[in-house]
Design a protein around this motif. Structure first.
Motif, short mmCIF file in Angstrom:
data_model
loop_
_atom_site.label_atom_id
_atom_site.label_comp_id
_atom_site.label_asym_id
_atom_site.label_seq_id
_atom_site.Cartn_x
_atom_site.Cartn_y
_atom_site.Cartn_z
N ALA A 43 35.31 44.54 49.48
CA ALA A 43 34.72 43.34 48.86
C ALA A 43 34.75 43.43 47.33
N PRO A 44 34.37 44.56 46.71
CA PRO A 44 34.46 44.64 45.25
C PRO A 44 35.89 44.49 44.73
N VAL A 45 36.85 45.10 45.42
CA VAL A 45 38.25 44.95 45.01
C VAL A 45 38.67 43.49 45.10
N ALA A 46 38.31 42.84 46.19
CA ALA A 46 38.67 41.43 46.36
C ALA A 46 38.04 40.57 45.28
N ALA A 47 36.81 40.86 44.92
CA ALA A 47 36.15 40.08 43.87
C ALA A 47 36.89 40.22 42.55
N ARG A 48 37.28 41.43 42.21
CA ARG A 48 38.02 41.63 40.95
C ARG A 48 39.35 40.90 40.98
N LEU A 49 40.05 40.98 42.10
CA LEU A 49 41.34 40.29 42.20
C LEU A 49 41.16 38.79 42.14
N ALA A 50 40.10 38.28 42.75
CA ALA A 50 39.83 36.84 42.71
C ALA A 50 39.57 36.37 41.29
N LEU A 51 39.00 37.25 40.47
CA LEU A 51 38.73 36.91 39.07
C LEU A 51 39.96 37.07 38.19
N GLY A 52 41.07 37.52 38.77
CA GLY A 52 42.32 37.59 38.00
C GLY A 52 42.72 38.97 37.54
N ALA A 53 42.00 40.01 37.95
CA ALA A 53 42.39 41.36 37.56
C ALA A 53 43.75 41.69 38.16
N PRO A 54 44.60 42.42 37.43
CA PRO A 54 45.93 42.73 37.96
C PRO A 54 45.85 43.74 39.09
N LEU A 55 46.69 43.54 40.09
CA LEU A 55 46.72 44.43 41.24
C LEU A 55 46.97 45.88 40.82
N ALA A 56 47.77 46.07 39.81
CA ALA A 56 48.12 47.43 39.39
C ALA A 56 46.90 48.23 38.96
N GLY A 57 45.82 47.55 38.57
CA GLY A 57 44.64 48.28 38.13
C GLY A 57 43.86 48.92 39.25
N ALA A 58 44.12 48.52 40.50
CA ALA A 58 43.32 49.01 41.62
C ALA A 58 43.71 50.41 42.08
N GLY A 59 44.93 50.84 41.72
CA GLY A 59 45.37 52.15 42.16
C GLY A 59 46.87 52.29 42.10
N PRO A 60 47.39 53.42 42.54
CA PRO A 60 48.82 53.70 42.41
C PRO A 60 49.66 52.86 43.39
N VAL A 61 50.91 52.67 42.99
CA VAL A 61 51.85 51.91 43.82
C VAL A 61 52.13 52.67 45.12
N VAL A 62 52.22 51.90 46.19
CA VAL A 62 52.55 52.43 47.52
C VAL A 62 53.89 51.84 47.95
N ASP A 63 54.76 52.68 48.46
CA ASP A 63 56.02 52.19 49.02
C ASP A 63 55.71 51.40 50.29
N PRO A 64 56.06 50.11 50.34
CA PRO A 64 55.76 49.33 51.55
C PRO A 64 56.31 49.94 52.83
N ALA A 65 57.38 50.73 52.72
CA ALA A 65 57.95 51.36 53.92
C ALA A 65 57.02 52.39 54.53
N THR A 66 56.03 52.87 53.77
CA THR A 66 55.10 53.88 54.28
C THR A 66 53.85 53.27 54.89
N LEU A 67 53.69 51.95 54.82
CA LEU A 67 52.50 51.32 55.38
C LEU A 67 52.50 51.45 56.90
N VAL A 68 51.32 51.64 57.45
CA VAL A 68 51.18 51.78 58.90
C VAL A 68 51.46 50.44 59.58
#
Length: 262
Positions: free
Chosen positions: A137-162
């Motif tokens: 919920a806090p991450v979603a709130a920040r993103l809804a306010l326009g914070a850049p996705l890159a600020g939330a953490g390191p990049v993940v290769d989409p191929a590694t997603l479960v």
């Protein structure tokens, strides 16, 4: 005038406790202008596949925004929290396969990050069992306010997603066999088969060895009879007018159902 940011919530939290209200409260405190849409909080507990199906079949009809989904039996373990960017919006939740069908419905993952920055979480502490409130919920709130996705953490290769296992769908000359994907509130049984597999089948068919009507809507079968049709998600489904197909067929999600010519 710009529309207010939108955040949707899909969980298995139920309505008997304060879990949903706590998530709403965090969003209201951190992003008070955001419009919050509850998709459902009645996903069966820990049923990741059901939560994924509900969100994927709903998300394209929601306003562009941030979509939080929490069906998270691995909360507190080494499973990642993630946020995904797609052409149609952002998704936030656990990396357990829950988000990817919705991401595909929104155009596919274009960017993914792991939610590792505690500055984005709810201070001062984070519960090991309630990441919906304290992380997602806090991450979603920040993103809804326009914070850049890159600020939330390191990049993940989409191929590694479960990813969830692909459901079983097998076609043959007589018809097809498909896995039960979901059962809705009305007892309608949704199969993983695309609706096109019904093309060419006659007006009378057999579903799991029972006589059924190949129709277009519930009224095409007599009360108590089975009707097989293409549902609003474009998938094959089975219903019983004035009844519950799940009880007639005695199936559960994951079971296999065969639809054939008589």
């Amino acid at each position: 005038m710009h529309a207010p940011p939108c955040v949707s919530l899909t969980t298995d939290y139920g309505l008997a406790d304060g879990f949903v209200a706590a998530c709403h409260g965090v969003l209201a405190r951190l992003a008070p202008a955001a419009r919050v849409i509850d998709v459902t909080h009645l996903v069966p507990p820990a049923d990741v596949r059901r939560g994924a199906a509900v969100l994927a079949q709903t998300v394209a009809y929601l306003p562009v925004g941030v979509h939080v989904a929490v069906v998270d039996p691995g909360v507190g373990t080494e499973r990642r929290g993630i946020a995904l960017a797609t052409p149609g919006g952002l998704l936030v939740g656990p990396d357990n396969g829950l988000l990817l069908p919705a991401a595909e419905a929104l155009g596919g993952v274009t960017h993914a990050v792991a939610l590792t920055d505690p500055e984005w979480w709810l201070a001062p502490t984070v519960s090991r069992t309630f990441h919906g409130r304290d992380v997602f919920a806090p991450v979603a709130a920040r993103l809804a306010l326009g914070a850049p996705l890159a600020g939330a953490g390191p990049v993940v290769d989409p191929a590694t997603l479960v990813r969830l296992p692909e459901p079983v769908v097998r076609a043959d000359a007589a018809g097809f066999t498909a896995e039960v994907l979901t059962v809705d509130h009305f007892g309608n049984v949704q199969l993983a088969a695309p609706g096109a597999l019904l093309d060419g089948l006659p007006a009378r068919v057999r579903v799991a060895g029972r006589d059924a009507v190949h129709g277009h809507t519930f009224g095409d079968a007599a009360p108590g009879g089975l009707v097989v049709y293409v549902d609003s998600a474009g998938l094959v489904a089975v219903a019983v007018p004035t009844g519950r197909a799940v009880d007639v067929l005695t199936v559960s999600p994951g079971d296999l159902v065969t639809v054939t010519s008589p």
